[in-house]
Design a protein around this motif. Structure first.
Motif, short mmCIF file in Angstrom:
data_model
loop_
_atom_site.label_atom_id
_atom_site.label_comp_id
_atom_site.label_asym_id
_atom_site.label_seq_id
_atom_site.Cartn_x
_atom_site.Cartn_y
_atom_site.Cartn_z
N ALA A 85 -13.90 -40.72 94.22
CA ALA A 85 -13.36 -41.29 92.99
C ALA A 85 -11.91 -40.86 92.77
O ALA A 85 -11.45 -39.86 93.33
CB ALA A 85 -14.21 -40.86 91.80
N VAL A 86 -11.21 -41.63 91.95
CA VAL A 86 -9.92 -41.21 91.40
C VAL A 86 -10.17 -40.96 89.91
O VAL A 86 -10.39 -41.90 89.15
CB VAL A 86 -8.83 -42.27 91.61
N TYR A 87 -10.17 -39.70 89.54
CA TYR A 87 -10.60 -39.27 88.21
C TYR A 87 -9.38 -38.86 87.39
O TYR A 87 -8.60 -37.99 87.82
CB TYR A 87 -11.57 -38.10 88.37
N GLY A 88 -9.21 -39.45 86.23
CA GLY A 88 -8.11 -39.10 85.35
C GLY A 88 -8.58 -38.17 84.25
O GLY A 88 -9.50 -38.50 83.50
N LEU A 89 -8.00 -36.99 84.17
CA LEU A 89 -8.32 -36.02 83.13
C LEU A 89 -7.23 -36.08 82.07
O LEU A 89 -6.07 -35.74 82.34
CB LEU A 89 -8.43 -34.61 83.72
N VAL A 90 -7.61 -36.53 80.87
CA VAL A 90 -6.63 -36.84 79.84
C VAL A 90 -6.86 -35.95 78.63
O VAL A 90 -7.99 -35.56 78.33
CB VAL A 90 -6.76 -38.32 79.41
N GLY A 91 -5.77 -35.65 77.94
CA GLY A 91 -5.88 -34.88 76.70
C GLY A 91 -4.51 -34.43 76.26
O GLY A 91 -3.57 -34.39 77.06
N PRO A 92 -4.36 -34.06 74.99
CA PRO A 92 -3.07 -33.59 74.49
C PRO A 92 -2.71 -32.24 75.12
O PRO A 92 -3.57 -31.55 75.69
CB PRO A 92 -3.29 -33.46 72.98
N VAL A 141 -12.62 -41.56 83.97
CA VAL A 141 -11.75 -40.86 83.02
C VAL A 141 -12.57 -39.84 82.24
O VAL A 141 -13.70 -40.11 81.83
CB VAL A 141 -11.08 -41.86 82.03
N GLY A 142 -11.97 -38.65 82.04
CA GLY A 142 -12.53 -37.65 81.13
C GLY A 142 -11.48 -37.32 80.09
O GLY A 142 -10.31 -37.13 80.42
N ILE A 143 -11.89 -37.27 78.84
CA ILE A 143 -10.95 -36.99 77.75
C ILE A 143 -11.32 -35.64 77.13
O ILE A 143 -12.45 -35.45 76.65
CB ILE A 143 -10.98 -38.09 76.68
N MET A 144 -10.38 -34.70 77.17
CA MET A 144 -10.59 -33.33 76.67
C MET A 144 -9.82 -33.07 75.40
O MET A 144 -8.75 -33.65 75.18
CB MET A 144 -10.15 -32.31 77.72
N ASP A 145 -10.35 -32.17 74.58
CA ASP A 145 -9.61 -31.66 73.43
C ASP A 145 -10.22 -30.32 73.02
O ASP A 145 -11.44 -30.17 73.00
CB ASP A 145 -9.67 -32.65 72.26
N HIS A 146 -9.35 -29.36 72.75
CA HIS A 146 -9.77 -28.01 72.34
C HIS A 146 -10.83 -27.43 73.28
O HIS A 146 -11.82 -26.83 72.83
CB HIS A 146 -10.29 -28.05 70.90
N GLY A 147 -10.62 -27.61 74.59
CA GLY A 147 -11.48 -26.98 75.57
C GLY A 147 -12.82 -27.65 75.78
O GLY A 147 -13.66 -27.13 76.52
N LYS A 148 -13.05 -28.80 75.13
CA LYS A 148 -14.32 -29.50 75.26
C LYS A 148 -14.11 -30.89 75.87
O LYS A 148 -13.02 -31.46 75.76
CB LYS A 148 -14.98 -29.66 73.89
N MET A 149 -15.15 -31.42 76.49
CA MET A 149 -15.12 -32.78 76.99
C MET A 149 -15.62 -33.71 75.89
O MET A 149 -16.78 -33.64 75.46
CB MET A 149 -16.00 -32.91 78.24
N LEU A 150 -14.73 -34.58 75.40
CA LEU A 150 -15.10 -35.51 74.34
C LEU A 150 -15.81 -36.74 74.90
O LEU A 150 -16.73 -37.26 74.28
CB LEU A 150 -13.85 -35.96 73.57
#
Length: 218
Positions: free
Chosen positions: A28-35, A197-206
């Motif tokens: 896969a081509v996995y995008g890890l996104v987050g602020p 795609v995985g979307i992270m925030d504050h150390g968690k996977m949303l």
């Protein structure tokens, strides 16, 4: 498949990762996104075996990554802040990488010279930030990694070179079945290249799902 499962990591009183689970399917081509500050780079340092988790497991094809040279030898990693030995030239780093990575491809390294056109006798530390990123791609792609992990990989590159780098990365996926994880704070940039795609925030996977599912429902 590479996986973080229920990872928690604290630095003093700061919880950088909070029971994080992240799964990158093989090929896969996995995008890890987050602020900024979401924990993306900390997660990546676990995937590459730099950090040991406080709790949880980090595996590639079921094998632990931390302190496992054989697994690490199949991974290519380009961090956001790149380090080279102070006086090393591109040729010096080629010899160094060739000694570490059993699949290092000299012929590919020579072909990539024509694309990046970097000065070979100048110490890499004298390159601009964008040129240092190009050197990292030339060296890392030449290692023929099974897994390629990229932390903000096109930061500092001009638009033409960004397209060139993405093209080279996708060619590696198509030709070799390379598994890729790319972190960015720019979801729009990843839309064109990622299938998960995985979307992270504050150390968690949303949220973690295929891009097709996310575009249709989110």
């Amino acid at each position: 498949m590479i996986q973080l499962k229920n990872i928690t990591k604290t630095f003093g009183t700061f919880k950088a990762l909070d029971d994080l689970t992240l799964t990158v399917p093989k090929g896969a081509v996995y995008g890890l996104v987050g602020p900024n500050g979401a924990g993306k780079s900390t997660a990546i340092r676990h995937l590459t075996g730099i950090y040991r988790p406080d709790s949880g497991t980090v595996t590639m094809e079921g094998l632990p990554i931390y302190e496992n040279p054989e697994v690490k030898g199949t991974m290519g990693y380009i961090p956001d802040d790149i380090f080279y030995f102070p006086s090393a030239t591109l040729e010096d780093m080629r010899k160094y990488y060739r000694g570490l990575y059993p699949k290092f491809d000299n012929a590919l390294f020579e072909r990539l010279k024509d694309i990046f056109k970097l000065p070979e006798k100048t110490p890499i530390r004298r390159y601009s930030k964008g040129m240092q990123k190009q050197a990292a791609f030339q060296l890392t792609l030449s290692c023929r990694p099974e897994v390629l992990i990229l932390d903000e990989p096109v930061d500092g590159l001009d638009p033409v070179m960004r397209r060139q780098v993405w093209s080279l990365m996708l060619s590696s996926v198509a030709e070799n079945g390379t598994t890729v994880l790319v972190s960015s704070h720019n979801l729009r940039e990843l839309e064109d290249i990622c299938d998960h795609v995985g979307i992270m925030d504050h150390g968690k996977m949303l949220l973690e799902r295929s891009l097709a599912d996310m575009q249709g429902s989110t």
